[in-house]
Design a protein around this motif. Structure first.
Motif, short mmCIF file in Angstrom:
data_model
loop_
_atom_site.label_atom_id
_atom_site.label_comp_id
_atom_site.label_asym_id
_atom_site.label_seq_id
_atom_site.Cartn_x
_atom_site.Cartn_y
_atom_site.Cartn_z
N LEU A 1 -13.30 -34.35 84.36
CA LEU A 1 -12.09 -34.32 83.54
C LEU A 1 -12.44 -33.99 82.09
N PHE A 2 -13.59 -34.50 81.64
CA PHE A 2 -14.03 -34.18 80.28
C PHE A 2 -14.27 -32.68 80.13
N GLU A 3 -14.93 -32.08 81.12
CA GLU A 3 -15.21 -30.63 81.05
C GLU A 3 -13.91 -29.83 80.99
N ILE A 4 -12.90 -30.28 81.73
CA ILE A 4 -11.60 -29.59 81.70
C ILE A 4 -11.00 -29.68 80.31
N PHE A 5 -11.06 -30.88 79.70
CA PHE A 5 -10.55 -31.04 78.33
C PHE A 5 -11.36 -30.19 77.36
N ALA A 6 -12.68 -30.17 77.54
CA ALA A 6 -13.55 -29.45 76.61
C ALA A 6 -13.34 -27.94 76.66
N MET A 7 -12.92 -27.43 77.82
CA MET A 7 -12.64 -26.00 77.93
C MET A 7 -11.47 -25.59 77.04
N ASN A 8 -10.57 -26.53 76.83
CA ASN A 8 -9.38 -26.24 76.01
C ASN A 8 -9.47 -26.80 74.60
N PHE A 9 -10.32 -27.84 74.43
CA PHE A 9 -10.47 -28.45 73.11
C PHE A 9 -11.96 -28.63 72.83
N GLU A 10 -12.59 -27.59 72.29
CA GLU A 10 -14.03 -27.60 72.07
C GLU A 10 -14.48 -28.74 71.16
N GLY A 11 -13.60 -29.20 70.31
CA GLY A 11 -13.96 -30.25 69.35
C GLY A 11 -14.39 -31.55 69.99
N VAL A 12 -13.92 -31.82 71.24
CA VAL A 12 -14.24 -33.10 71.87
C VAL A 12 -15.69 -33.16 72.34
N ARG A 13 -16.38 -32.01 72.39
CA ARG A 13 -17.77 -32.01 72.84
C ARG A 13 -18.66 -32.84 71.92
N SER A 14 -18.27 -32.97 70.67
CA SER A 14 -19.04 -33.77 69.72
C SER A 14 -18.90 -35.27 70.02
N TYR A 15 -17.90 -35.61 70.84
CA TYR A 15 -17.66 -37.01 71.18
C TYR A 15 -17.63 -37.18 72.70
N GLN A 16 -18.61 -36.56 73.37
CA GLN A 16 -18.62 -36.56 74.83
C GLN A 16 -18.69 -37.98 75.40
N TYR A 17 -19.61 -38.78 74.92
CA TYR A 17 -19.78 -40.13 75.48
C TYR A 17 -18.50 -40.95 75.34
N GLU A 18 -17.94 -40.95 74.16
CA GLU A 18 -16.73 -41.75 73.92
C GLU A 18 -15.56 -41.26 74.76
N THR A 19 -15.42 -39.91 74.85
CA THR A 19 -14.31 -39.34 75.61
C THR A 19 -14.44 -39.64 77.10
N VAL A 20 -15.65 -39.48 77.64
CA VAL A 20 -15.89 -39.77 79.06
C VAL A 20 -15.57 -41.22 79.37
N LEU A 21 -15.99 -42.13 78.49
CA LEU A 21 -15.75 -43.55 78.72
C LEU A 21 -14.25 -43.88 78.67
N ILE A 22 -13.53 -43.28 77.73
CA ILE A 22 -12.08 -43.50 77.64
C ILE A 22 -11.38 -42.99 78.90
N ILE A 23 -11.80 -41.81 79.37
CA ILE A 23 -11.22 -41.23 80.59
C ILE A 23 -11.47 -42.16 81.77
N ALA A 24 -12.71 -42.67 81.87
CA ALA A 24 -13.08 -43.56 82.98
C ALA A 24 -12.23 -44.83 82.98
N ILE A 25 -12.05 -45.41 81.80
CA ILE A 25 -11.23 -46.62 81.68
C ILE A 25 -9.79 -46.33 82.12
N ALA A 26 -9.26 -45.19 81.70
CA ALA A 26 -7.88 -44.83 82.05
C ALA A 26 -7.74 -44.62 83.56
N VAL A 27 -8.71 -43.91 84.17
CA VAL A 27 -8.66 -43.62 85.61
C VAL A 27 -8.71 -44.92 86.43
N ILE A 28 -9.68 -45.78 86.12
CA ILE A 28 -9.84 -47.00 86.91
C ILE A 28 -8.67 -47.95 86.70
N ALA A 29 -8.09 -47.95 85.50
CA ALA A 29 -6.92 -48.79 85.23
C ALA A 29 -5.72 -48.34 86.05
N ILE A 30 -5.54 -47.02 86.16
CA ILE A 30 -4.43 -46.47 86.96
C ILE A 30 -4.59 -46.85 88.43
#
Length: 425
Positions: free
Chosen positions: A121-150
Motif C-alpha cells: 500500500l505504501f508503494e501505491i501511495f509513493a507512486m502518486n506522492f513521491e514525497g512520502v518516500r522520505s517517511y517510509q517507516y512512519e507511513t508503513v506503520l500508520i498504514i499497518a495500524i489502520a489496516v489491522i484496526a479495520i
C-alpha cells in the motif's frame, strides 16, 4: 442489452460456482495467502522448478489430512483439540502444545502478512506522492495500524463469514491471473519434470525454503479448523462422499495455483538471475502479460490473498482455545475479543521492527509453522484408529498409509527446518 445481460449472467454463474464450494474453499483461501505467494515467488525466482516435488508432496498430504479431519468430525461430531484432550492419553498436554505452537506460527505469519500488505500500500501511495518516500517507516506503520484496526472492528461486529466470501473471490482472481500468465511465461517442460525429483538446493537458504514451502502449504491450522468448518456447513455422516470430494478439490486447486505462481516466477526471473528480494520485485512475474499494469494487478491479487489470510490468522488462537474448552467458538465472548486484540498487537511487530524486510519476515514465519505439524498428524492417526470412537467406521489402508507417510515427511521437514535456521543464523 442482451449481450450485457448475458455477460452479467455469466459473471453471476462464476461467482456462484466459487461460493458454491464446500469448506475446502476456506482451506484454499487460508493456504493461498501472502505467505504462499511469497514462498512460491521467491522459490521460483531463486531455484527455478527444483522444489516442485516439495509442493506436490505437501499438497498430497494436505489433501489426506483435510479429508481425515473432516471425516472424523462427520463420524464423531467432535472437533480436533477437544477430542485430543478427551480421548488421547496425555492429550491435554498435547493440545496445549499445539495451541501454543500453531498460535506462534500463525501470529508470525500475521506479522509477515501485515508487513508485506502495508509495504504494498505504501508503494501505491509513493507512486502518486513521491514525497512520502522520505517517511517510509512512519507511513508503513500508520498504514499497518489502520489496516489491522479495520479488520479487528469487522471481526467484532460479526462480519467474518460475509467478508471472507468476498475475499475468496479476490483470491480466485489472483490465482487465475497467474494461471493465465503461465501461458505466456513458463519454464521449459523438462525443468518442470525435473522438479519432481526430490532434492534440496545445496545453497544458503535452500533448507529454509523447503521448510517454508511445507509451512505455508501443509499448515496445521488448516487441518485443526476443518472440523469446525464442516460442522458450520451442517454436514453429517450422509455427506462423507461430499466431504472427500471437497478435500480432493481443495488439494488439487492449491497445487495448481501455487505451482502456477512458482512456474511464472521461474520462467520470468530465474534464468535472468533476478531473485525476489523486495516487495516491488514480486510484481515482475506478471510484467510480460500485464505490461505497465503489472504492479497494480499483482498488488491487487496479493493484497487480496493477504487480506483473506488476516482473518484466519486472527481467528486461529481463540478458535483453538474454544475448541479445547468446548468444541464451539463464540465470537461475541470477552475471551474472543481479548485474544484477537493481542493478535493485532503482535501483528504490528512486523511493520514496527521489520518493515524494511517484509519478505524475510514472511519466509521465517512459514518455517516456524512446520514444527508443530508432526504432533497434529500423530493426533489424527490416534483418533481415527480408535475403533470405539469411530463407531464401526474403519479407516482405509490407503488413508492410514498416507497419514503415516505424512508423519514421516513432517518429521523430516521439521528437522530440515531446524538445520535451515541454524545455517541462516
Amino acid at each position: 442489452m442482451e449481450v450485457t445481460a448475458s455477460k452479467k449472467s455469466l459473471l453471476k454463474k462464476i461467482i456462484l460456482i466459487v461460493l458454491g464450494f464446500g469448506p475446502g474453499i476456506f482451506a484454499i483461501g487460508y493456504t493461498i495467502g501472502t505467505g504462499s505467494v511469497t514462498s512460491m515467488l521467491v522459490a521460483g525466482s531463486t531455484y527455478g522448478m527444483q522444489l516442485l516435488w516439495v509442493l506436490f508432496l505437501s499438497c498430497l498430504f494436505s489433501g489426506i489430512l483435510i479429508f481425515a479431519y473432516g471425516n472424523y468430525a462427520l463420524i464423531t461430531g467432535e472437533t480436533a483439540l477437544y477430542s485430543f484432550k478427551k480421548h488421547i492419553k496425555g492429550g491435554k498436554i498435547l493440545a496445549i502444545f499445539i495451541i501454543i505452537g500453531v498460535s506462534i506460527g500463525q501470529w508470525g505469519s500475521l506479522m509477515g502478512i501485515l508487513t508485506i500488505s502495508s509495504n504494498m500500500l505504501f508503494e501505491i501511495f509513493a507512486m502518486n506522492f513521491e514525497g512520502v518516500r522520505s517517511y517510509q517507516y512512519e507511513t508503513v506503520l500508520i498504514i499497518a495500524i489502520a489496516v489491522i484496526a479495520i479488520f479487528y472492528s469487522i471481526m467484532l461486529v460479526g462480519k467474518y463469514s460475509f467478508f471472507e466470501k468476498i475475499l475468496v473471490i479476490f483470491v480466485t482472481f489472483m490465482g487465475l491471473s497467474f494461471i493465465i500468465s503461465l501461458f505466456f511465461v513458463h519454464p521449459l517442460p523438462s525443468e518442470a519434470l525435473e522438479g519432481f525429483i526430490p532434492r534440496i538446493p545445496q545453497v544458503p537458504g535452500g533448507k529454509m525454503m523447503v521448510a517454508a514451502f511445507v509451512g505455508t502449504t501443509m499448515a496445521a491450522a488448516t487441518f485443526l479448523s476443518r472440523p469446525l468448518f464442516v460442522k458450520g456447513k451442517e454436514w453429517g455422516i450422509k455427506d462423507l462422499k461430499k466431504q472427500r470430494k471437497d478435500a480432493i478439490t481443495a488439494a488439487i486447486l492449491v497445487f495448481i495455483i501455487s505451482g502456477a505462481i512458482m512456474a511464472v516466477a521461474s520462467g520470468a526471473l530465474f534464468h535472468q538471475g533476478n531473485p525476489v528480494e523486495s516487495v516491488l520485485d514480486m510484481a515482475k512475474p506478471l510484467e510480460p502479460i500485464a505490461g505497465s499494469f503489472a504492479v497494480a494487478i499483482f498488488f491487487f491479487g496479493t493484497l487480496s490473498a493477504g487480506l483473506s489470510s488476516i482473518f484466519p490468522c486472527l481467528l486461529i488462537a481463540p478458535l483453538m482455545i474454544a475448541d479445547y474448552q468446548s468444541g464451539k467458538l463464540d465470537t461475541t465472548s470477552k475471551q474472543f475479543k481479548i485474544i484477537t486484540a493481542i493478535a493485532c498487537l503482535v501483528a504490528l511487530i512486523g511493520p514496527a521492527f521489520f518493515g524494511g524486510k517484509p519478505i524475510l519476515v514472511q519466509i521465517l514465519s512459514q518455517v516456524f509453522n512446520v514444527f508443530v505439524l508432526p504432533v497434529v498428524v500423530l493426533g489424527i492417526i490416534l483418533l481415527l484408529n480408535n475403533k470405539k470412537l469411530m463407531k464401526g467406521y474403519k479407516t482405509s489402508l490407503f488413508v492410514n498409509i498416507g497419514l503415516y507417510t505424512a508423519l514421516l515427511f513432517s518429521c523430516i521437514i521439521s528437522y530440515n527446518g531446524i538445520l535451515g535456521l541454524l545455517e541462516g543464523f
